[in-house]
Scaffold this motif. Structure first.
Motif, PDB file in Angstrom:
ATOM      1  N   GLU A  95       0.831  -1.203   0.000  1.00  0.00           N
ATOM      2  CA  GLU A  95       0.000   0.000   0.000  1.00  0.00           C
ATOM      3  C   GLU A  95       0.866   1.254   0.000  1.00  0.00           C
ATOM      4  OE1 GLU A  95      -3.615   2.159   0.014  1.00  0.00           O
ATOM      5  OE2 GLU A  95      -3.113   0.073  -0.453  1.00  0.00           O
ATOM      6  N   LEU A  96       1.947   1.235   0.767  1.00  0.00           N
ATOM      7  CA  LEU A  96       2.866   2.380   0.776  1.00  0.00           C
ATOM      8  C   LEU A  96       3.471   2.613  -0.602  1.00  0.00           C
ATOM      9  CD1 LEU A  96       4.853   2.103   4.134  1.00  0.00           C
ATOM     10  CD2 LEU A  96       3.417   4.003   3.391  1.00  0.00           C
ATOM     11  N   ARG A  97       3.837   1.535  -1.275  1.00  0.00           N
ATOM     12  CA  ARG A  97       4.396   1.685  -2.624  1.00  0.00           C
ATOM     13  C   ARG A  97       3.367   2.314  -3.559  1.00  0.00           C
ATOM     14  NH1 ARG A  97       6.549  -3.752  -1.823  1.00  0.00           N
ATOM     15  NH2 ARG A  97       8.778  -3.609  -1.351  1.00  0.00           N
ATOM     16  N   HIS A  98       2.134   1.881  -3.432  1.00  0.00           N
ATOM     17  CA  HIS A  98       1.063   2.450  -4.253  1.00  0.00           C
ATOM     18  C   HIS A  98       0.912   3.944  -3.961  1.00  0.00           C
ATOM     19  CE1 HIS A  98      -2.830   2.982  -6.166  1.00  0.00           C
ATOM     20  NE2 HIS A  98      -3.315   3.416  -5.020  1.00  0.00           N
ATOM     21  N   LEU A  99       0.921   4.313  -2.703  1.00  0.00           N
ATOM     22  CA  LEU A  99       0.751   5.719  -2.324  1.00  0.00           C
ATOM     23  C   LEU A  99       1.948   6.572  -2.714  1.00  0.00           C
ATOM     24  CD1 LEU A  99      -0.807   5.136   1.211  1.00  0.00           C
ATOM     25  CD2 LEU A  99      -1.976   6.124  -0.782  1.00  0.00           C
ATOM     26  N   ALA A 100       3.096   5.943  -2.968  1.00  0.00           N
ATOM     27  CA  ALA A 100       4.308   6.686  -3.302  1.00  0.00           C
ATOM     28  C   ALA A 100       4.378   7.080  -4.768  1.00  0.00           C
ATOM     29  CB  ALA A 100       5.546   5.858  -2.936  1.00  0.00           C
ATOM     30  N   ALA A 101       3.426   6.668  -5.576  1.00  0.00           N
ATOM     31  CA  ALA A 101       3.443   7.048  -6.993  1.00  0.00           C
ATOM     32  C   ALA A 101       3.497   8.571  -7.103  1.00  0.00           C
ATOM     33  CB  ALA A 101       2.200   6.512  -7.695  1.00  0.00           C
ATOM     34  N   PRO A 102       4.456   9.124  -7.847  1.00  0.00           N
ATOM     35  CA  PRO A 102       4.623  10.589  -7.891  1.00  0.00           C
ATOM     36  C   PRO A 102       3.485  11.279  -8.632  1.00  0.00           C
ATOM     37  CG  PRO A 102       6.138   9.524  -9.412  1.00  0.00           C
ATOM     38  CD  PRO A 102       5.483   8.421  -8.631  1.00  0.00           C
ATOM     39  N   VAL A 103       2.852  12.232  -7.977  1.00  0.00           N
ATOM     40  CA  VAL A 103       1.758  12.971  -8.611  1.00  0.00           C
ATOM     41  C   VAL A 103       2.296  14.025  -9.565  1.00  0.00           C
ATOM     42  CG1 VAL A 103       0.335  12.638  -6.548  1.00  0.00           C
ATOM     43  CG2 VAL A 103       1.573  14.791  -6.856  1.00  0.00           C
ATOM     44  N   THR A 104       3.542  14.441  -9.374  1.00  0.00           N
ATOM     45  CA  THR A 104       4.092  15.544 -10.161  1.00  0.00           C
ATOM     46  C   THR A 104       4.392  15.148 -11.603  1.00  0.00           C
ATOM     47  OG1 THR A 104       6.206  14.983  -9.114  1.00  0.00           O
ATOM     48  CG2 THR A 104       5.016  16.876  -8.246  1.00  0.00           C
ATOM     49  N   LEU A 105       4.173  13.894 -11.969  1.00  0.00           N
ATOM     50  CA  LEU A 105       4.337  13.491 -13.363  1.00  0.00           C
ATOM     51  C   LEU A 105       3.076  13.760 -14.172  1.00  0.00           C
ATOM     52  CD1 LEU A 105       6.236  10.095 -12.940  1.00  0.00           C
ATOM     53  CD2 LEU A 105       7.166  12.392 -13.287  1.00  0.00           C
ATOM     54  N   GLY A 106       1.995  14.156 -13.496  1.00  0.00           N
ATOM     55  CA  GLY A 106       0.735  14.425 -14.176  1.00  0.00           C
ATOM     56  C   GLY A 106       0.668  15.839 -14.715  1.00  0.00           C
TER      57      GLY A 106
END
Length: 473
Positions: free
Chosen positions: A381-392
């Protein structure tokens, strides 16, 4: 302790405290008053005051006032938790005290009274992309003008802040039914200045930074018990090895907590040997995020900014730097959690403990085997939440707004990361305490000493509750 808001010194810890009922008091309103006086004298086109907003920026109009608030209060999804909504009010109030909005300063004690009475706006989850929390703050504004109802506090007890709020915020006001509801008739020209802020995003970010800071402090104390449990070498913690302040601090704290060991191995796995490097990097990321969030909470993110006798049109509401800091922090959490799960694996391994596999009571028993599954579930779950939003990215309002940081999503993900990180650390703590007890090492933590195969969910609940205390120690 009541939090004093002055537009300059608000911290993440204070936001968390005020969000959970400490109450607030107002400091000087001089900067807010100066901006308001300037705003009343402005001439010429001023975005949102004499023009439309977004792609309507070049359309001259009288300030939209309530129509602007009504049109922008269209959030979606579930209402956010009471403590998050209260934190939003605290952050926006502090920003208004920093000056620059031009909003009537008579609004400030009314907003403070709402905080101190535990009243919160019904803010919806979805609606912001990092260019201002328009839906959240428009909803708040409609509560102020009386078109939406404030949400009453979940508890009817008076908060500490309500008992000791400042004179500027009015007399102490618990939750009595006969007390007037906080209301303020926003002037038409105050509508956009009030909502032009990322206060809800910064509130989530501040809450996340504070809570994650507690867990990262506790992580060192948990690791210390694992060091003792497997008699790990302290050589990697030597001062001569360390580089950088956070790494040095982690190593020093571990040395102090562990004391002396009789190492069994020349070199231990990375979960022990490289812990100062990995966890020190996580603390670096946390400190950077805390500083960035605090700077934004104590600034005037207004567009236009009312200063030096005029209105300055700008993009200071854009929160790219906060999004980048939170992306880095969430990635760093995965590293700390991953080495915690790695240490948990060594605690289950007879090669490291000299005990039965999985710390079982008898040969063939399952012991704490399931903890690895629980920890890796939370780690996933932590890995999922770590997806960078700044690539959007996003292009909105007929191309007028052609970039988005998605900082609200970064802040929500950081706040959501608290629970899985807590669970990973709790799994390691339960296993390390059992290892110490099986090896006859004293351990004063109130975890169930029973060794029989049984459900461990209650043990994990207790361990999670112990983490803040370990952080304080």
């Amino acid at each position: 302790m009541v939090v004093l808001l002055d537009g300059a010194h608000l911290t993440c810890e204070q936001v968390d405290r005020a969000a959970h009922g400490s109450g607030v008091a107002l400091g000087s309103t001089a900067r807010a008053r100066a901006a308001w006086r300037t705003a009343t004298l402005l001439e010429g086109p001023v975005y949102g005051r004499t023009t439309g907003v977004g792609a309507n920026k070049d359309v001259e109009t009288e300030a939209a006032g309530l129509d602007l608030l009504r049109s922008h209060a269209g959030g979606a999804g579930p209402r956010i938790e009471e403590f998050r909504a209260r934190a939003t009010l605290v952050v926006r109030l502090n920003q208004l005290l920093a000056g620059g909005s031009g909003v009537d300063p008579a609004l400030l004690p009314v907003l403070a009274a709402a905080v101190n009475r535990g009243l919160t706006p019904p803010i919806r989850t979805y609606g912001a992309i990092g260019t201002g929390d328009l839906t959240a703050l428009a909803t708040t504004a409609l509560c102020l003008v009386g078109e939406l109802a404030w949400r009453p506090p979940a508890r009817s007890t008076r908060t500490e802040g309500a008992q000791a709020e400042s004179a500027q915020a009015g007399p102490p006001a618990g939750t009595r039914a006969d007390e007037p509801v906080p209301r303020f008739a926003l002037a038409a020209g105050d509508a956009l200045p009030f909502i032009s802020s990322g206060a809800a995003t910064l509130a989530d970010a501040a809450l996340a930074c504070h809570r994650l800071g507690v867990l990262l402090a506790a992580a060192t104390a948990v690791a210390a018990r694992s060091f003792l449990a497997v008699e790990a070498s302290l050589e990697p913690l030597s001062p001569v090895v360390q580089r950088g302040p956070e790494q040095t601090s982690v190593a020093a704290e571990l040395r102090d907590l562990v004391g002396a060991t009789s190492p069994r191995r020349v070199q231990d796995p990375y979960g022990y040997r490289a812990f100062p490097q990995i966890h020190g990097a996580a603390l670096d990321a946390l400190r950077h995020a805390e500083r960035t969030v605090a700077e934004e909470m104590n600034a005037a993110p207004e567009n236009p900014l009312i200063a030096d006798g005029r209105a300055w049109h700008n993009g200071n509401f854009h929160s790219a730097r906060v999004a980048l800091a939170l992306d880095a922090l969430r990635a760093a959490l995965v590293q700390t959690a991953a080495v915690s799960a790695a240490r948990l694996a060594t605690l289950n391994d007879p090669a490291h403990t000299g005990l039965l596999p999985f710390l079982a009571e008898r040969p063939g028993g399952s012991g704490v085997m399931i903890l690895e599954y629980v920890a890796h579930s939370a780690l996933a779950e932590l890995r999922h939440l770590a997806a960078p939003v700044t690539l959007g990215g996003a292009v909105l309002s007929l191309g007028t707004e052609d970039h988005a940081s998605f900082t609200p999503q970064a802040a929500r993900s950081a706040l959501a990361a608290v629970e899985p990180l807590e669970i990973v650390l709790a799994c390691e703590l339960v296993a390390s305490v059992r290892t110490l007890r099986l090896r006859g090492v004293p351990c004063d933590l109130p975890l169930d000493p029973a060794l029989d195969d049984r459900p461990l969910d209650a043990d994990l609940d207790v361990a999670r509750g112990l983490l803040p205390g370990l952080a304080v120690r």
